[in-house]
Scaffold this motif. Structure first.
Motif, PDB file in Angstrom:
ATOM      1  N   ASP A  87     -51.521  36.258   7.938  1.00 44.99           N
ATOM      2  CA  ASP A  87     -53.202  36.690   7.505  1.00 44.99           C
ATOM      3  C   ASP A  87     -53.402  35.991   6.423  1.00 44.99           C
ATOM      4  N   VAL A  88     -54.701  35.933   5.826  1.00 44.51           N
ATOM      5  CA  VAL A  88     -55.318  35.136   4.579  1.00 44.51           C
ATOM      6  C   VAL A  88     -54.788  35.731   3.108  1.00 44.51           C
ATOM      7  N   LYS A  89     -54.577  37.079   3.137  1.00 45.04           N
ATOM      8  CA  LYS A  89     -54.062  37.533   2.064  1.00 45.04           C
ATOM      9  C   LYS A  89     -52.628  37.321   1.703  1.00 45.04           C
ATOM     10  N   THR A  90     -51.695  37.217   2.819  1.00 44.55           N
ATOM     11  CA  THR A  90     -50.555  36.625   2.527  1.00 44.55           C
ATOM     12  C   THR A  90     -50.421  35.266   2.018  1.00 44.55           C
ATOM     13  N   THR A  99     -50.201  31.040   9.898  1.00 45.69           N
ATOM     14  CA  THR A  99     -50.508  29.684   9.193  1.00 45.69           C
ATOM     15  C   THR A  99     -49.213  29.192   8.565  1.00 45.69           C
ATOM     16  N   LEU A 100     -48.958  27.765   8.634  1.00 49.69           N
ATOM     17  CA  LEU A 100     -47.856  27.203   8.219  1.00 49.69           C
ATOM     18  C   LEU A 100     -48.149  26.764   6.622  1.00 49.69           C
ATOM     19  N   ILE A 101     -47.175  26.791   5.876  1.00 44.07           N
ATOM     20  CA  ILE A 101     -47.326  26.512   4.383  1.00 44.07           C
ATOM     21  C   ILE A 101     -46.056  25.839   4.232  1.00 44.07           C
ATOM     22  N   PHE A 102     -46.267  24.538   3.988  1.00 47.56           N
ATOM     23  CA  PHE A 102     -45.024  23.692   3.585  1.00 47.56           C
ATOM     24  C   PHE A 102     -45.068  23.462   2.395  1.00 47.56           C
ATOM     25  N   CYS A 103     -43.916  23.269   1.695  1.00 50.02           N
ATOM     26  CA  CYS A 103     -43.930  22.837   0.295  1.00 50.02           C
ATOM     27  C   CYS A 103     -42.704  22.003  -0.169  1.00 50.02           C
ATOM     28  N   LEU A 115     -43.042  37.437   5.369  1.00 48.44           N
ATOM     29  CA  LEU A 115     -42.965  36.028   5.623  1.00 48.44           C
ATOM     30  C   LEU A 115     -41.649  35.442   6.365  1.00 48.44           C
ATOM     31  N   GLU A 116     -41.904  34.669   7.583  1.00 43.06           N
ATOM     32  CA  GLU A 116     -40.838  33.882   8.016  1.00 43.06           C
ATOM     33  C   GLU A 116     -40.692  32.575   7.078  1.00 43.06           C
ATOM     34  N   HIS A 117     -39.521  32.189   6.827  1.00 44.32           N
ATOM     35  CA  HIS A 117     -39.461  31.050   5.897  1.00 44.32           C
ATOM     36  C   HIS A 117     -38.120  30.378   6.200  1.00 44.32           C
ATOM     37  N   GLY A 118     -37.985  29.259   5.886  1.00 41.79           N
ATOM     38  CA  GLY A 118     -36.954  28.482   6.118  1.00 41.79           C
ATOM     39  C   GLY A 118     -36.583  27.360   5.117  1.00 41.79           C
ATOM     40  N   THR A 119     -35.593  26.503   5.570  1.00 42.16           N
ATOM     41  CA  THR A 119     -35.385  25.309   4.917  1.00 42.16           C
ATOM     42  C   THR A 119     -35.385  24.247   5.842  1.00 42.16           C
ATOM     43  N   LEU A 120     -35.688  22.981   5.315  1.00 45.16           N
ATOM     44  CA  LEU A 120     -36.100  22.028   6.411  1.00 45.16           C
ATOM     45  C   LEU A 120     -34.987  20.922   5.991  1.00 45.16           C
TER      46      LEU A 120
END
Length: 173
Positions: free
Chosen positions: A14-17, A136-140, A161-166
C-alpha cells in the motif's frame, strides 16, 4: 542508476507503507538517485515517489554493450575482407578498416538499443507476480552502513514488508 546496481529490494502492498519505507531510506542517508519504485497501482503512480527510469525497467544498457561489440566485430570483419578482396577496384587501407569498425559499432549499438527498449529487464521479470497483484517494488542501492540503519529502522517499525538482497546471480538471470 542501472538495475544491476541495486542490492536490496522491498515489496509493499500500500501507499502508506511505500511512503514510510522511502522516508526510512532517506533518513538512513540513501540518496533518491539510489531508489527506484516500480508499480502498477494508480495511487502509487500519483504519489510523489522516485520512479524507476527507462534504463532500469528495460535492458537498454546490456543491449547497447552487446550491439557495440557485435557491430564493431562485423565492421572490422567487413573492413578486413574489403582490404583483402578489393571490390570493383577499390583498395581499402587501415583508415577504412577503422572507419568500418566504428561505423559497425554505431549501427550495432543503435539497432540493439532499439531492441533493448522492448526487452524487459530480467530483474523486473522476477517480480511480475508482485506487480500483477498490485504490489509495489522498491529497489535501492545501500552501503553496508545504510543497510544497518535501514534494518534498525524497519525492526523498530510495524511495517510488513517482503524484502531481500539481490546477488549477482539474481541480476544475471
Amino acid at each position: 542508476m542501472r538495475d544491476n546496481d541495486y542490492n536490496r529490494y522491498f515489496i509493499a502492498s500500500d501507499v502508506k507503507t511505500v511512503e514510510s519505507l522511502i522516508t526510512s531510506l532517506k533518513n538512513a542517508g540513501v540518496s533518491e538517485d539510489n531508489i527506484g519504485v516500480v508499480s502498477r497501482d494508480s495511487d502509487i503512480v500519483r504519489a510523489d515517489l522516485p520512479e524507476a527510469d527507462l534504463s532500469e525497467k528495460s535492458a537498454i544498457p546490456e543491449s547497447l554493450k552487446r550491439g557495440a561489440l557485435l557491430g564493431s566485430g562485423a565492421g572490422l570483419l567487413a573492413g578486413v575482407l574489403i582490404s583483402v578482396f578489393p571490390v570493383a577496384g577499390l583498395a581499402a587501407g587501415g583508415a577504412a578498416i577503422a572507419g568500418m569498425t566504428a561505423g559497425g559499432a554505431v549501427v550495432g549499438s543503435w539497432s540493439a538499443t532499439m531492441i533493448g527498449v522492448s526487452e524487459s529487464s530480467p530483474l523486473v521479470k522476477q517480480f511480475e507476480d508482485a506487480l500483477d497483484n498490485e504490489k509495489t517494488l522498491i529497489f535501492c542501492d545501500l552501503s553496508d552502513e545504510e543497510e544497518k540503519r535501514v534494518a534498525k529502522s524497519l525492526s523498530d517499525s510495524s511495517q510488513k514488508l517482503e524484502h531481500g538482497t539481490l546477488s549477482s546471480e539474481d541480476k544475471a538471470s
